[in-house]
Design an enzyme around this catalytic site. Structure first.
Site, short mmCIF file in Angstrom:
data_model
loop_
_atom_site.label_atom_id
_atom_site.label_comp_id
_atom_site.label_asym_id
_atom_site.label_seq_id
_atom_site.Cartn_x
_atom_site.Cartn_y
_atom_site.Cartn_z
N ARG A 73 -3.13 -1.77 4.65
CA ARG A 73 -4.06 -2.25 3.62
C ARG A 73 -4.99 -3.33 4.19
O ARG A 73 -6.19 -3.35 3.92
CB ARG A 73 -3.27 -2.78 2.42
CG ARG A 73 -4.16 -3.17 1.24
CD ARG A 73 -3.37 -3.30 -0.05
NE ARG A 73 -4.24 -3.74 -1.12
CZ ARG A 73 -4.17 -4.93 -1.73
NH1 ARG A 73 -3.23 -5.79 -1.37
NH2 ARG A 73 -5.01 -5.26 -2.68
N HIS A 77 -9.07 -3.20 4.31
CA HIS A 77 -9.88 -4.27 3.70
C HIS A 77 -10.77 -4.93 4.75
O HIS A 77 -11.87 -5.40 4.42
CB HIS A 77 -8.99 -5.30 3.02
CG HIS A 77 -8.51 -4.87 1.67
ND1 HIS A 77 -8.59 -5.67 0.55
CD2 HIS A 77 -7.96 -3.70 1.24
CE1 HIS A 77 -8.10 -5.02 -0.49
NE2 HIS A 77 -7.70 -3.83 -0.09
N ASN A 105 -8.62 -9.91 -2.21
CA ASN A 105 -7.83 -10.05 -0.99
C ASN A 105 -6.65 -11.01 -1.13
O ASN A 105 -5.83 -11.12 -0.21
CB ASN A 105 -8.72 -10.51 0.17
CG ASN A 105 -9.59 -9.37 0.71
OD1 ASN A 105 -9.28 -8.20 0.49
ND2 ASN A 105 -10.66 -9.72 1.39
N HIS A 205 -1.60 5.56 0.11
CA HIS A 205 -0.79 5.04 -1.00
C HIS A 205 0.58 5.72 -1.09
O HIS A 205 1.33 5.49 -2.02
CB HIS A 205 -1.54 5.19 -2.33
CG HIS A 205 -2.57 4.12 -2.53
ND1 HIS A 205 -3.42 4.09 -3.62
CD2 HIS A 205 -2.91 3.04 -1.78
CE1 HIS A 205 -4.22 3.04 -3.53
NE2 HIS A 205 -3.93 2.39 -2.42
#
Length: 341
Positions: A73, A77, A105, A205
């Site tokens: 993740r 990001h 974040n 996911h």
């Protein structure tokens, strides 16, 4: 006159052919900065680089099994905001609010940051000032995906670390859990990704977890509240379990549940199989099953794990070179949370 016209026609067709060839070449080649990256970038100056990252990542994942999903993740990001340049790793100071302190974040896992710092520390002992933090993050992510049973894919190296990191550049660059399919498609298309690549990347996911506040509206806000207050596209038994698990989420923002309740610690295609049963956790997950533009890809990956792995690997390779900095457009940080000067 005829020969003059023939000569002119020949010039135009040559020019047209040259233009068409230029476009074809431009479309087939990677972006100039990405083209400078190479898998053996550290062969001479730090030949053990990839091995050191793998060793650190392995022991960290064994000690803290949430590291893999957190790092994946973190990588996403980082890359989606200004390219894969480790800008998300920079700490805020009195003069600058950095990317990692943007609202979206704040829920990034500490394990992801920590594994990069640990690997970078080892690399600085072995070959100081050589390996960039952005390369460490790219390698660590690939290694962790593979450790969870996911596909191995090559990582080209030679990224430089960003000179800037600003919290106000984050908004609008990352997909959100309550987006429509059209909004998500636009978000990914802006970075050069197709609908199929978007669905393949959503398969990340299959590991990790989400905080209750990210899906609370799906379990509490339908049918004016009450017993059936959940999204009708959600499996009723899952909704009931989530309502209990998240009961105190307003007072305790740390409450979270696994994205994939079936095989949460394994990188596989269960995420896609879950969507067919109404077991998608986030609205932006479940909606992929109901939209005709994305449903066929969900069904393909649910039925064929190999197809998912192949497409995920290709999409991750593409993501890992998005917006990279090379040459003088970046630096090799001594510490991942601070610029060199």
């Amino acid at each position: 006159m005829a020969s003059h016209l023939q000569h002119r026609a020949h010039s135009i067709s040559s020019a047209l052919l040259a233009a068409v060839l230029a476009v074809a070449v431009a479309l087939s080649l990677p972006a100039p900065s990405a083209a400078k990256l190479t898998p053996n970038y550290y062969q001479k100056k730090c030949p053990q680089a990839a091995e050191i990252v793998t060793q650190v990542v392995t022991s960290k994942q064994i000690a803290n099994p949430t590291t893999a999903a957190g790092t994946l993740r973190l990588f996403f990001h980082d890359c989606f905001v200004g390219g894969c340049d480790a800008s998300v790793l920079i700490s805020t100071n009195a003069f600058n609010r950095a990317e990692r302190d943007a609202d979206i974040n704040l829920s990034l896992s500490g394990d992801g940051f920590d594994v990069v710092v640990r690997a970078k520390t080892q690399l600085e002992i072995e070959c100081p000032g050589i390996v960039s933090c952005s390369d460490v993050l790219a390698l660590a992510t690939r290694d962790l995906v593979t450790m969870l049973g996911g596909p191995f894919y090559p990582v080209r190296l030679g990224r430089k670390d960003a000179f800037t990191s600003k919290a106000d550049t984050v908004e609008g660059n990352l997909p959100l859990p309550n987006m429509t399919v059209s909004q998500m498609i636009s978000s990914f298309a802006a970075k050069g990704f197709t609908v199929q690549e978007m669905v393949a990347l959503s398969g990340a996911h299959t590991v990790g977890f989400s905080h209750c506040k990210e899906f609370a509206h799906r379990i509490y806000n339908y049918n004016n509240g009450g017993q059936n207050a959940f999204d009708p596209s959600m499996n009723p038994k899952l909704a009931e379990a989530l309502q209990k698990a998240c009961a105190n989420y307003i007072n305790d923002e740390t409450i979270a549940t696994f994205n994939d309740i079936m095989t949460p610690g394994k990188f596989d295609n269960m995420y896609f199989r879950n969507l067919a049963m109404g077991l998608g956790l986030l609205a932006s997950d479940q909606i992929l099953m109901s939209d005709p533009r994305t449903r066929s890809f969900v069904q393909l990956y649910a039925a064929n794990n190999t197809a998912f792995f192949n497409d995920f690997a290709h999409a991750m390779e593409k993501l890992s070179v998005y917006g990279v900095k090379t040459g003088r457009k970046g630096e090799v940080r001594r510490r991942c949370d601070n610029f060199n000067n």
